[in-house]
Design an enzyme around this catalytic site. Sequence first.
Site, short mmCIF file in Angstrom:
data_model
loop_
_atom_site.label_atom_id
_atom_site.label_comp_id
_atom_site.label_asym_id
_atom_site.label_seq_id
_atom_site.Cartn_x
_atom_site.Cartn_y
_atom_site.Cartn_z
N GLY A 22 36.23 47.87 36.47
CA GLY A 22 35.47 48.18 37.91
C GLY A 22 34.30 47.02 37.86
O GLY A 22 33.41 47.15 38.73
N TRP A 42 33.97 43.97 38.83
CA TRP A 42 34.05 43.42 40.11
C TRP A 42 33.70 44.19 41.43
O TRP A 42 33.21 43.84 42.32
CB TRP A 42 35.51 42.51 40.27
CG TRP A 42 35.37 41.21 39.73
CD1 TRP A 42 34.71 40.94 38.69
CD2 TRP A 42 36.48 40.30 39.83
NE1 TRP A 42 34.83 39.65 38.17
CE2 TRP A 42 35.97 39.08 38.86
CE3 TRP A 42 37.28 39.91 40.51
CZ2 TRP A 42 36.67 37.99 38.74
CZ3 TRP A 42 38.15 38.70 40.54
CH2 TRP A 42 37.90 37.93 39.59
N ASP A 102 45.38 48.99 39.60
CA ASP A 102 45.64 48.80 38.01
C ASP A 102 46.31 49.76 37.31
O ASP A 102 46.81 50.71 37.72
CB ASP A 102 44.04 48.73 37.60
CG ASP A 102 43.89 47.81 36.21
OD1 ASP A 102 44.65 48.08 35.43
OD2 ASP A 102 43.05 46.96 36.24
N ASP A 151 41.15 39.69 38.96
CA ASP A 151 40.71 39.36 37.47
C ASP A 151 41.80 39.98 36.32
O ASP A 151 41.46 40.30 35.23
CB ASP A 151 39.47 40.02 37.01
CG ASP A 151 38.80 39.38 35.82
OD1 ASP A 151 38.88 38.09 35.83
OD2 ASP A 151 37.92 39.86 35.30
N LYS A 169 42.56 34.83 38.46
CA LYS A 169 42.44 34.18 36.79
C LYS A 169 43.48 33.85 36.18
O LYS A 169 44.63 34.53 36.61
CB LYS A 169 41.58 35.62 35.84
CG LYS A 169 41.53 35.18 34.54
CD LYS A 169 40.72 36.02 33.61
CE LYS A 169 41.31 37.32 33.50
NZ LYS A 169 40.12 38.43 32.68
#
Length: 199
Positions: A54, A56, A73, A115, A155
């Site tokens: 969490g 970001w 996620d 990410d 990423k």
Amino acid sequence: MKQWYKTRKKDPFYLKAKKNDIISRAYYKLEEIDKKYKLFKSQKKILDVGCSPGGWSQYILKKNPKNKIVGIDLLPIDHQLEGELMSYIMDLKDTSAIEKLFTKSKYTFDSIISDIAPNTSGNQFLDQTNSYNLSMLSAQLIEKYLNKGGNFLVKNFQGEDTEKLFKFIKNHFCKTLYIKPAASDKKSKEIYILGLEKK
């Protein structure tokens, strides 16, 4: 693992996060990129891919509590965040489930950020391949779910496929660049690709 833990305990961004009640040091990666490139200057709806734990989402909601975030996620966000955050436990590889969710909810976004990272195996080639696959799945969301003029950040563990990923993203944006934030481990292969202003 013990050496990694000892190193992390001395990491200035880890210590800063602990001191300031920040969920993860990843918060500072996004903060640096946003301050330099104005990633969320007029954003309202943001998709956070690989949102757990969490960090970001925490940054985005601290910056502007009026932002609306959708997170996906395999793991939940276990922290209470102030603001509008809808998180779904979903596998990014399950493209039909994601399409069903986004179509049903009529989701489109001003920014998509990812990410996401694979569970590392210690095999550099395998880890980079898995990272590329997840990064590309994130990038494929651009075409249908990112609004015109929107931004994208992902990423990737650098490897032989990274340039292919960069070129795919570059086709969709006015400006595309590589970024290595200060909070990224200098020894890691981690790098970020930023696409600004979707064509």
